[in-house]
Write a protein that holds these residues in place. Structure first.
Motif, PDB file in Angstrom:
ATOM      1  N   TRP A   1     -10.359 -19.215  27.149  1.00 19.41           N
ATOM      2  CA  TRP A   1     -11.114 -19.851  26.072  1.00 19.41           C
ATOM      3  C   TRP A   1     -10.156 -20.317  24.975  1.00 19.41           C
ATOM      4  O   TRP A   1     -10.271 -21.444  24.475  1.00 19.41           O
ATOM      5  N   ALA A   2      -9.223 -19.458  24.591  1.00 16.73           N
ATOM      6  CA  ALA A   2      -8.268 -19.788  23.529  1.00 16.73           C
ATOM      7  C   ALA A   2      -7.390 -20.977  23.924  1.00 16.73           C
ATOM      8  O   ALA A   2      -7.127 -21.863  23.105  1.00 16.73           O
ATOM      9  N   GLU A   3      -6.945 -21.021  25.172  1.00 20.80           N
ATOM     10  CA  GLU A   3      -6.105 -22.135  25.625  1.00 20.80           C
ATOM     11  C   GLU A   3      -6.868 -23.458  25.575  1.00 20.80           C
ATOM     12  O   GLU A   3      -6.316 -24.484  25.177  1.00 20.80           O
ATOM     13  N   ARG A   4      -8.142 -23.454  25.971  1.00 21.07           N
ATOM     14  CA  ARG A   4      -8.963 -24.675  25.889  1.00 21.07           C
ATOM     15  C   ARG A   4      -9.150 -25.090  24.433  1.00 21.07           C
ATOM     16  O   ARG A   4      -9.082 -26.277  24.097  1.00 21.07           O
ATOM     17  N   ALA A   5      -9.384 -24.127  23.564  1.00 19.78           N
ATOM     18  CA  ALA A   5      -9.579 -24.428  22.146  1.00 19.78           C
ATOM     19  C   ALA A   5      -8.303 -24.977  21.515  1.00 19.78           C
ATOM     20  O   ALA A   5      -8.365 -25.886  20.679  1.00 19.78           O
ATOM     21  N   ILE A   6      -7.160 -24.462  21.912  1.00 17.68           N
ATOM     22  CA  ILE A   6      -5.884 -24.974  21.393  1.00 17.68           C
ATOM     23  C   ILE A   6      -5.685 -26.422  21.823  1.00 17.68           C
ATOM     24  O   ILE A   6      -5.265 -27.268  21.026  1.00 17.68           O
ATOM     25  N   ARG A   7      -5.998 -26.728  23.095  1.00 14.23           N
ATOM     26  CA  ARG A   7      -5.888 -28.127  23.562  1.00 14.23           C
ATOM     27  C   ARG A   7      -6.777 -29.044  22.719  1.00 14.23           C
ATOM     28  O   ARG A   7      -6.366 -30.132  22.297  1.00 14.23           O
ATOM     29  N   ALA A   8      -7.998 -28.623  22.455  1.00  7.43           N
ATOM     30  CA  ALA A   8      -8.913 -29.426  21.647  1.00  7.43           C
ATOM     31  C   ALA A   8      -8.381 -29.565  20.217  1.00  7.43           C
ATOM     32  O   ALA A   8      -8.449 -30.648  19.628  1.00  7.43           O
ATOM     33  N   TYR A   9      -7.834 -28.505  19.673  1.00  5.71           N
ATOM     34  CA  TYR A   9      -7.264 -28.531  18.331  1.00  5.71           C
ATOM     35  C   TYR A   9      -6.109 -29.534  18.257  1.00  5.71           C
ATOM     36  O   TYR A   9      -6.017 -30.330  17.322  1.00  5.71           O
ATOM     37  N   GLU A  10      -5.243 -29.522  19.263  1.00  6.60           N
ATOM     38  CA  GLU A  10      -4.095 -30.427  19.275  1.00  6.60           C
ATOM     39  C   GLU A  10      -4.509 -31.886  19.456  1.00  6.60           C
ATOM     40  O   GLU A  10      -3.869 -32.788  18.943  1.00  6.60           O
ATOM     41  N   GLU A  11      -5.578 -32.102  20.224  1.00  5.04           N
ATOM     42  CA  GLU A  11      -6.047 -33.467  20.464  1.00  5.04           C
ATOM     43  C   GLU A  11      -6.796 -34.039  19.262  1.00  5.04           C
ATOM     44  O   GLU A  11      -6.989 -35.242  19.176  1.00  5.04           O
ATOM     45  N   GLY A  12      -7.189 -33.149  18.348  1.00  3.01           N
ATOM     46  CA  GLY A  12      -7.829 -33.566  17.109  1.00  3.01           C
ATOM     47  C   GLY A  12      -9.220 -34.000  17.271  1.00  3.01           C
ATOM     48  O   GLY A  12      -9.839 -34.719  16.628  1.00  3.01           O
TER      49      GLY A  12
ATOM     50  N   GLU B   1      -1.101  -8.576  21.315  1.00  2.00           N
ATOM     51  CA  GLU B   1      -0.756  -9.938  20.945  1.00  2.00           C
ATOM     52  C   GLU B   1      -0.187 -10.638  22.166  1.00  2.00           C
ATOM     53  O   GLU B   1       0.543 -10.046  22.956  1.00  2.00           O
ATOM     54  N   LEU B   2      -0.530 -11.915  22.303  1.00  5.40           N
ATOM     55  CA  LEU B   2      -0.088 -12.708  23.445  1.00  5.40           C
ATOM     56  C   LEU B   2       0.344 -14.071  22.930  1.00  5.40           C
ATOM     57  O   LEU B   2      -0.415 -14.735  22.211  1.00  5.40           O
ATOM     58  N   PHE B   3       1.563 -14.499  23.268  1.00  7.38           N
ATOM     59  CA  PHE B   3       2.032 -15.815  22.874  1.00  7.38           C
ATOM     60  C   PHE B   3       1.417 -16.856  23.796  1.00  7.38           C
ATOM     61  O   PHE B   3       1.448 -16.718  25.016  1.00  7.38           O
ATOM     62  N   LEU B   4       0.842 -17.905  23.192  1.00  7.61           N
ATOM     63  CA  LEU B   4       0.272 -19.020  23.935  1.00  7.61           C
ATOM     64  C   LEU B   4       1.074 -20.255  23.548  1.00  7.61           C
ATOM     65  O   LEU B   4       1.091 -20.632  22.375  1.00  7.61           O
ATOM     66  N   GLN B   5       1.717 -20.854  24.514  1.00  8.53           N
ATOM     67  CA  GLN B   5       2.584 -21.996  24.241  1.00  8.53           C
ATOM     68  C   GLN B   5       3.636 -21.569  23.221  1.00  8.53           C
ATOM     69  O   GLN B   5       3.652 -20.426  22.800  1.00  8.53           O
ATOM     70  N   PRO B   6       4.494 -22.444  22.792  1.00  8.99           N
ATOM     71  CA  PRO B   6       5.560 -21.976  21.892  1.00  8.99           C
ATOM     72  C   PRO B   6       5.102 -21.705  20.461  1.00  8.99           C
ATOM     73  O   PRO B   6       5.784 -21.001  19.736  1.00  8.99           O
ATOM     74  N   TYR B   7       3.941 -22.219  20.066  1.00 13.88           N
ATOM     75  CA  TYR B   7       3.589 -22.164  18.649  1.00 13.88           C
ATOM     76  C   TYR B   7       2.386 -21.310  18.302  1.00 13.88           C
ATOM     77  O   TYR B   7       2.050 -21.173  17.131  1.00 13.88           O
ATOM     78  N   TYR B   8       1.724 -20.746  19.280  1.00 14.34           N
ATOM     79  CA  TYR B   8       0.464 -20.052  19.021  1.00 14.34           C
ATOM     80  C   TYR B   8       0.526 -18.585  19.438  1.00 14.34           C
ATOM     81  O   TYR B   8       1.227 -18.220  20.375  1.00 14.34           O
ATOM     82  N   LEU B   9      -0.253 -17.784  18.739  1.00 12.75           N
ATOM     83  CA  LEU B   9      -0.343 -16.359  19.009  1.00 12.75           C
ATOM     84  C   LEU B   9      -1.816 -16.000  19.127  1.00 12.75           C
ATOM     85  O   LEU B   9      -2.627 -16.381  18.277  1.00 12.75           O
ATOM     86  N   LEU B  10      -2.168 -15.296  20.189  1.00 14.13           N
ATOM     87  CA  LEU B  10      -3.529 -14.794  20.371  1.00 14.13           C
ATOM     88  C   LEU B  10      -3.519 -13.307  20.091  1.00 14.13           C
ATOM     89  O   LEU B  10      -2.818 -12.546  20.759  1.00 14.13           O
ATOM     90  N   ARG B  11      -4.253 -12.896  19.088  1.00  8.07           N
ATOM     91  CA  ARG B  11      -4.421 -11.474  18.787  1.00  8.07           C
ATOM     92  C   ARG B  11      -5.712 -11.023  19.451  1.00  8.07           C
ATOM     93  O   ARG B  11      -6.778 -11.570  19.192  1.00  8.07           O
ATOM     94  N   ILE B  12      -5.598 -10.024  20.304  1.00  5.03           N
ATOM     95  CA  ILE B  12      -6.705  -9.572  21.143  1.00  5.03           C
ATOM     96  C   ILE B  12      -7.175  -8.201  20.687  1.00  5.03           C
ATOM     97  O   ILE B  12      -6.366  -7.305  20.452  1.00  5.03           O
TER      98      ILE B  12
END
Length: 74
Positions: free
Chosen positions: A63-74, A11-22
């Protein structure tokens, strides 16, 4: 053959609110992004999306970090 014997999970924490399970195995690395439960209610949080198989954990993280940015931007 039992695939669980040859796979690794982390598991890896991405930003304060997200968790990446690998999950890594001989075929590459895949995972899931979760919105963490920071309210302290227990549980795993909310599953947001699966991350498609990548060649390495570093590529999976990018990939996950780019997807999180897109998710946040809506």
């Amino acid at each position: 053959m039992d695939q669980d014997q040859h796979s690794k999970e982390a598991e890896l924490f991405l930003q304060p609110y997200y968790l990446l399970r690998i999950r890594s195995d001989s075929g590459g690395t895949s995972g899931e992004v979760w919105l963490r439960d920071n309210a302290g209610h227990g549980g795993d949080g909310t599953h947001l999306f699966n991350v498609p198989r990548q060649e390495s954990a570093e590529e999976l993280k990018r990939w996950a970090e780019r997807a999180i940015r897109a998710y946040e931007e809506g």
